[in-house]
Design an enzyme around this catalytic site. Sequence first.
Site, PDB file in Angstrom:
ATOM      1  N   GLY A  70      23.816 -53.361  34.565  1.00  0.00           N
ATOM      2  CA  GLY A  70      24.759 -54.483  34.448  1.00  0.00           C
ATOM      3  C   GLY A  70      24.135 -55.693  33.755  1.00  0.00           C
ATOM      4  O   GLY A  70      24.772 -56.748  33.659  1.00  0.00           O
ATOM      5  N   GLU A  80      17.684 -60.187  39.279  1.00  0.00           N
ATOM      6  CA  GLU A  80      17.444 -59.228  40.374  1.00  0.00           C
ATOM      7  C   GLU A  80      15.941 -59.116  40.677  1.00  0.00           C
ATOM      8  O   GLU A  80      15.536 -59.062  41.846  1.00  0.00           O
ATOM      9  CB  GLU A  80      18.011 -57.853  39.996  1.00  0.00           C
ATOM     10  CG  GLU A  80      19.528 -57.859  39.952  1.00  0.00           C
ATOM     11  CD  GLU A  80      20.116 -56.591  39.364  1.00  0.00           C
ATOM     12  OE1 GLU A  80      21.296 -56.335  39.624  1.00  0.00           O
ATOM     13  OE2 GLU A  80      19.428 -55.865  38.643  1.00  0.00           O
TER      14      GLU A  80
END
Length: 230
Positions: free
Chosen positions: A99, A105
């Site tokens: 994504g 992240e």
Amino acid sequence: MGAAETAKRAAAEAAIRFVESESIIGVGTGSTVAHFVDALASAAARPARAVSTSDDSDARLRRLGIEVVPLEAAPLPLGVYVDGADEIDPQGRAIKGGGGAHTREKAVARASRVWVCIVDASKVVSELGSRSPVPLEIETNQLHAAQQAIEGMGAHLTVREHTRQRGSTLIADVHGLDLQHPLEVERRLESIDGVVACGIFAHRRADLVLVGHPDGTVTEVDPGRERGAE
Ligand code: 5RP
């Protein structure tokens, strides 16, 4: 719901038990994580706040009334970080960034004590690179130099064209890497001028992997036990 979604939802729901009431949690990005956030709605223990890694996860958390705070405003370390992966091996090393959110992240995963990785069984591989290229976030004005460096590693880069408009960085995918030693490749990619972060998570790997299956069952992989196999 199809078999793949059943498997993702099963893994996501199994992660709810790691959420402590009134805690601050880290929340990743993707369709498996979306099931996790949905499951928080009816969970007995609700986090007070969350550090999230994408606009989509922000919006889902806010809809539940969970306050979203930036990483720099959160007390560190965070307790638990729940996120998915595009590929994960038995040692907990992953490829992420399908994504395009892998830079955020990685920062949140590194800032958390425990990363619980939630995946459906199709994501579990014996060797990274079996099904996914390696995403890179690159400073747009350094693209050409980064491209040459990647070619020097015997691999090639494809730019996700729609990300050229996202500001000073873009997302590209590296194909054809030899990933027998993921930690070394992660370090090498991230030492290339202009590379902000790559999607190999070998330095900060998962602490626990919850693998959902199409029949709704979940198996647990403890990467700590598998490290002798590296
Ligand atoms: C996003 C990610 C996701 O965790 C990964 O792409 C898996 O997504 P999904 O749960 O939709 O299969 O790394 O950057």
